[in-house]
Design a protein around this motif. Sequence first.
Motif: not given
Length: 248
Positions: A209-212, A214-217, A242-248
């Motif tokens: 949610a903070e834009g980090v 995926v690899t770093a997460v 990746g799809a989660h970011r689109a949902l938000g």
Amino acid sequence: MERIRHAPQATTGRRPLPAGGGIDAHRHDEHQIVYAGRGVLAVTTDAGSWIAPANRALWIPAGTVHEHRAYGATHLHLVGLAVADNPLRLEQPAVLGVGPLLRELIIEYTARPADAGAERRRLRAVLLDQLRHCAEQPVHVPAAGDPRLAAVCALLHDDPADHRTLRQLGAAVGAGERTLTRLCGAELGMTFPQWRTQLRLHHALRLLAEGVPVTAVAHRCGWASSSAFIDVFRRAFGHTPGAHRALG
């Protein structure tokens, strides 16, 4: 002792929260559904933490002392329900799956909270009917009461990527592995590996949610590779990070 704010009625309406913003500890005499149409919302009680991305909603039972925290710019949709309106008969906080229809019902119902017309009453009836078909989601990080287990949990809250075994963590806080294993079952209702995975998923949702990236997460939450993280995330939430970011 900190004073707990008491609101007899649970709010119905919309409320934006900035990244890192929140709502202080409070309780109300009605149930409440909390849905983040954008961003990620965490709810914390004495029993633990629940977190909801955009395809989940949080159920807050009447009388539960709780506080909210937003990760990323978050758009809250709040639905207050009378005590008698408990379609799932849930007495504890829970995360509920939200399909496309329920999402639109919540968004529409919270758009005009002062409306008391017949159309709104019909909308509420359909919303309650949809709630009856919601599946409860196991997206919960229980809190430990025993100080020995709580100390271990605190170490992992501080660093979810800590790879030490339960035996090694126990040695760091002066507790035996067998004792901690027993406490996990008794107090957390799950095994230690299950609890650690839930904790890592919670942290992952916050970081995404903070834009980090995926690899770093994946690295910061303790997965050996981004592919391993993606696999666990998909099984937990039904879509990739990746799809989660689109949902938000």
